[in-house]
Design an enzyme around this catalytic site. Structure first.
Site, short mmCIF file in Angstrom:
data_model
loop_
_atom_site.label_atom_id
_atom_site.label_comp_id
_atom_site.label_asym_id
_atom_site.label_seq_id
_atom_site.Cartn_x
_atom_site.Cartn_y
_atom_site.Cartn_z
N GLU A 1 -31.63 15.97 43.92
CA GLU A 1 -31.41 17.39 43.67
C GLU A 1 -31.05 17.67 42.22
OE1 GLU A 1 -30.16 15.72 46.19
OE2 GLU A 1 -30.73 16.73 48.06
N LYS B 1 -27.19 28.30 57.99
CA LYS B 1 -28.40 28.08 58.80
C LYS B 1 -28.63 29.19 59.82
CE LYS B 1 -30.89 24.41 61.19
NZ LYS B 1 -30.75 23.09 61.82
N MET C 1 -25.15 6.10 20.97
CA MET C 1 -24.25 7.07 20.34
C MET C 1 -22.80 6.66 20.52
SD MET C 1 -24.09 9.62 18.45
CE MET C 1 -25.33 10.91 18.40
N PHE D 1 -20.06 18.74 59.61
CA PHE D 1 -20.95 17.74 59.00
C PHE D 1 -21.74 18.38 57.86
CE2 PHE D 1 -25.15 15.57 58.95
CZ PHE D 1 -24.70 14.39 58.39
N GLN D 2 -21.71 17.75 56.72
CA GLN D 2 -22.41 18.20 55.50
C GLN D 2 -21.99 19.60 55.06
OE1 GLN D 2 -26.66 17.29 55.96
NE2 GLN D 2 -26.21 15.29 55.04
C1 LIG Z 1 -23.94 11.97 32.15
C2 LIG Z 1 -23.34 11.45 30.90
N1 LIG Z 1 -22.53 10.36 30.90
C3 LIG Z 1 -22.01 9.91 29.75
C4 LIG Z 1 -22.28 10.51 28.55
C5 LIG Z 1 -21.66 9.99 27.26
N2 LIG Z 1 -22.70 9.52 26.34
C6 LIG Z 1 -23.16 10.30 25.33
S1 LIG Z 1 -24.39 9.57 24.48
C7 LIG Z 1 -24.31 8.17 25.42
C8 LIG Z 1 -25.21 7.01 25.16
C9 LIG Z 1 -26.62 7.32 25.47
O1 LIG Z 1 -27.35 6.13 25.43
P1 LIG Z 1 -28.92 6.12 25.33
O2 LIG Z 1 -29.48 7.04 26.36
O3 LIG Z 1 -29.40 4.73 25.35
O4 LIG Z 1 -29.19 6.83 23.95
P2 LIG Z 1 -28.95 6.28 22.45
O5 LIG Z 1 -27.68 6.89 22.00
O6 LIG Z 1 -28.88 4.78 22.53
O7 LIG Z 1 -30.12 6.79 21.71
C10 LIG Z 1 -23.31 8.30 26.38
C11 LIG Z 1 -22.96 7.24 27.35
C12 LIG Z 1 -23.11 11.66 28.60
N3 LIG Z 1 -23.40 12.36 27.50
N4 LIG Z 1 -23.65 12.08 29.76
#
Ligand SMILES: Cc1ncc(C[n+]2csc(CCOP(=O)(O)OP(=O)(O)O)c2C)c(N)n1
Ligand SMILES: [Mg+2]
Lengths: 164, 553
Positions: free
Chosen positions: B49, B161, B469, B111-112
């Site tokens: 979803e 529902k 990042m 439920f749900q």
């Molecule tokens: C759902 C979610 N969880 C955690 C983060 C924190 N976060 C921001 S950037 C990042 C790393 C992303 O890694 P990747 O997709 O490999 O991209 P890169 O920075 O290596 O290009 C994380 C864990 C986020 N933005 N969103």
């Protein structure tokens, strides 16, 4: 500083949760909130006392306006208005203190609404200050229960917060 | 005419001009799916979803029309939550329909059962729990109206529902009666006058443009205004494409990973015209050092944005398309002067740049090649991380709705399902998700959706083997202690192939172009695994909370 805000809302399910949720989520402090329907049963009115400076109030008002159910908002703090709060206080009263308490009630134009064997219950309406003063006056007599409704307020004269 | 609630619901959705919805079935939406079966409404079956919500969001951002998603009660509804929050933060018109347990079972931990109207209160513009099948058509009318007007945003409609299976007369929705909802249009004339005077009197104007330009379709008005007043334009991440990136007045993106010249221009300007923006902390850095010498004009459709983060000199509430038109009627053409020369000099002196490395693939280079191969005409979505910032920096966006990215919430896993929605909305266009190896795995299951619905989306993974990042911040601010940011990855080629998509692994720079060309030609979804330099950093960078003209390289 405390602001008194009158808010007209559509009387839809969840509207109180929407307003209350907005205040907590945005970190606005509610001092009191009183709500009830208006002469039009589809519309409710809230009187919210909120703490904050001018900028906080501006944000409160604008954020409230974003709620689809909120119809009108009026910060009436600076305008001439009548405000009232209802309080009920249950105090311990024995034979020696009963009379004193009834005298205090008299001074504050409070009514005795319950006369128990060991307690008296007082009801009073008035401004926040008056209600505070009554509470202070009764404090030495051991208050068992105290409940305030929160403030309701209305503009004086020809000004009004309604849709008419 | 007697209909079931579900039939009335589907008909009401179709009456809004919707031809495609994204969703996932379940017990409490059985009546709705039964009504969908022969309704003629196209349904894209996603694999989660969250994917359906992001796809509807991508569809909306690409087409400007509202996106619609459907989920069942409980876990189906809660799986939508990230997608709804994402749409809320980026002001995307999204209407979500959820199934709910029958009215008599509400509030009993059935439920749900999940209180989805309660859960989504802070992340929707408005939401509804339908209590009578006869209300359905009116609620649908209101939901679409609220989602698409004013500052757009998500609206959720929760349908128990017994409501969807109950019988109702089909009521054409009546006129809207929403006394508490009045979307603004024109700006206050006096304030517009004041703004025009201030702009004409300024010597060093800068326009700071955001997503509002795109959602109000005001890009042409913005371009004319910039040209008449010779004001350089910098955009936020959300505003990319709202002003042509290849225009001589363009300064690209500003803020934490903006260009030096954009941040310098902001710091030096004497007039800042902020349009459809919200002075986000990722843009302003240290707020006292943001445009310290400028008179600030702020135009936005949401009054709550004005004076929220910074006090402004002239605040105008209104729809940008209207307000910019009002301004254009009064402005006279200015001549280029010393300010433009200074800005041009900065652009020359401090270009965005990266060092190429023999034998290695630089992610920036892959993104530049995507631009070259597609002639800059692709629709780009992104995930979240370093690759997202490089996608913002190294691809030039000349058209609105060509850059589609999770700005406010920063949702990893957004880009791929969003790309699916974009491709559904723009079937004849080339769509790329610029992805990270971490993010792509958050909604990789949507490969199934792309294959089933024959959507030739392209996914370009900048595979650095890191949550890059986060690793960059650990390198810069946590003494290189790479705590839980390195991860082994699956074989993306095999993964793609197992779903019936195409997969390519690219390890040498000379293969970048041929693989991209092959991908664009392919009629299938393509997953490209670009093995890139592992510890490349996004620069320039304003350290969090720092002044935006003090950037690290
Ligand atoms: C759902 C979610 N969880 C955690 C983060 C924190 N976060 C921001 S950037 C990042 C790393 C992303 O890694 P990747 O997709 O490999 O991209 P890169 O920075 O290596 O290009 C994380 C864990 C986020 N933005 N969103
Ligand atoms: Mg990575």
């Amino acid at each position: 500083m405390l602001h008194t805000v009158a808010v007209l809302v559509e009387n839809n399910p969840g509207v109180l949760a929407r307003v209350a949720g907005l205040f907590s989520r945005r970190g606005f402090n509610i001092d009191s909130l009183a709500v009830g329907r208006t002469d039009d049963p589809a519309i409710s009115r809230m009187t919210i006392v909120v703490e904050g400076d001018h900028r906080t109030l501006e944000q409160v008002t604008k954020q409230l306006h974003k709620l689809v159910d909120v119809i009108k908002i009026n910060d009436i703090t600076e305008e001439a208005h009548v405000e009232r709060e209802l309080v009920m206080i249950k105090v311990i009263a024995d034979r020696t203190t009963k009379l004193e308490i009834m005298q205090i009630a008299d001074v504050f134009r409070a009514k005795i609404v319950d006369f128990g064997p060991k307690t008296l219950t007082l009801e009073a309406t008035g401004t926040e200050d008056k209600v505070n003063a009554l509470e202070e006056a009764l404090r030495p007599y051991s208050i068992k229960e105290l409940m305030r409704t929160g403030k309701i307020a209305m503009l004086r004269g020809a000004k009004y917060t309604s849709l008419k | 005419m007697k209909l079931t609630g579900a039939q009335a619901l589907i008909k009401a959705i179709q009456d809004e001009g919707v031809d495609t919805v994204f969703g996932y079935p379940g017990g409490q939406v059985l009546p709705i799916y039964d009504a969908l079966y022969d309704s003629g409404l196209k349904h894209i079956l996603c694999r989660h979803e969250q994917g359906a919500a992001h796809a509807a969001d991508g569809y909306a951002r690409a087409t400007g029309r509202p996106g619609v998603c459907i989920a069942t009660s409980g876990p189906g509804a809660t799986n939508l939550v990230t997608g709804i929050a994402n749409a809320y933060m980026d002001s995307v018109p999204l209407v979500a329909f959820t199934g709910q347990v029958p009215t008599p079972l509400l509030g009993r931990d059935s439920f749900q059962e999940a209180d989805i109207t309660g859960i989504t209160m802070p992340i929707t513009k408005h939401n509804y729990l339908v209590e009578d099948p006869a209300d359905l058509t009116q609620i649908v009318r209101e939901a679409f109206y609220v989602a698409t007007t004013g500052r757009p945003g998500p609206v959720l409609v929760d349908v128990p529902k017994d409501i969807s299976s109950g019988e109702t007369e089909y009521h054409q929705p009546g006129p809207l009666c929403m006394p508490g909802y009045k979307p603004p249009t024109s700006g206050d004339a006096e304030r517009v006058d004041a703004a025009v005077k201030a702009i004409m009197a300024s010597e060093r104007p800068v326009i700071y443009a955001g997503g509002g330009v795109i959602s109000s379709n005001a890009h042409q008005e913005l371009k004319r205004l910039a040209e008449m007043t010779v004001a350089p334009v910098t955009t936020t991440l959300m505003g990319l494409g709202g002003f042509p990136g290849d225009h001589p007045l363009s300064l690209g993106m500003l803020g934490m990973h903006g260009s030096r010249y954009a941040n310098y221009a902001i710091t030096d300007c004497d007039l800042l015209l902020a349009v459809g923006v919200r002075f986000d902390d990722r843009v302003t850095g240290k707020i006292e050092s943001f445009a310290p010498n400028a008179k600030v004009i702020h135009i936005d459709i949401d009054p709550a944005e004005l004076n929220k983060n910074v006090p402004v000199d002239i605040a105008i509430v209104g729809n940008l398309k209207y307000v910019l038109t009002q301004m254009l009627e009064q402005l006279t053409t200015k001549l280029p002067g010393a300010w433009l020369d200074k800005v041009k000099k900065w652009k020359k002196e401090y270009p965005l740049k990266y060092a190429s490395k023999e034998g290695a693939i630089k992610p920036q280079q892959v993104i530049e090649e995507i631009y070259n191969v597609t002639g800059g005409k692709a629709r780009i979505t992104t995930e979240v991380g370093q690759h997202q910032m490089w996608a913002a920096q190294y691809y030039t966006y000349n058209n609105p709705r060509s850059f589609i990215s999770s700005g406010g919430l920063g949702t990893m896993g957004y880009g791929f399902p969003a790309a699916i929605g974009v491709q559904v909305g723009c079937p004849d266009e080339v769509v790329f998700d610029i992805a990270g190896d971490g993010s792509i795995q958050m909604n990789i299951q949507e490969l199934g959706t792309a294959v089933q619905h024959q959507l030739p989306v392209n996914v370009a993974i900048m595979n650095n083997g890191y949550l890059g990042m986060v690793r960059q911040w650990q390198e810069l601010f946590y003494n290189r202690r790479y705590s839980h940011t390195e991860m082994p990855n699956p074989d993306f080629v095999k993964l793609a192939e197992s779903y019936g998509a195409e997969g390519y692994r690219v390890e040498s720079a000379s293969d970048i172009r041929p693989v991209l060309e092959q991908a664009v030609k392919s009629k299938k979804p393509v997953l490209m695994d670009f093995v890139v330099e592992q510890e490349e950093n996004v620069v320039p960078m304003v350290p969090p909370g720092g002044a935006i003209n003090k950037m690290l390289d």
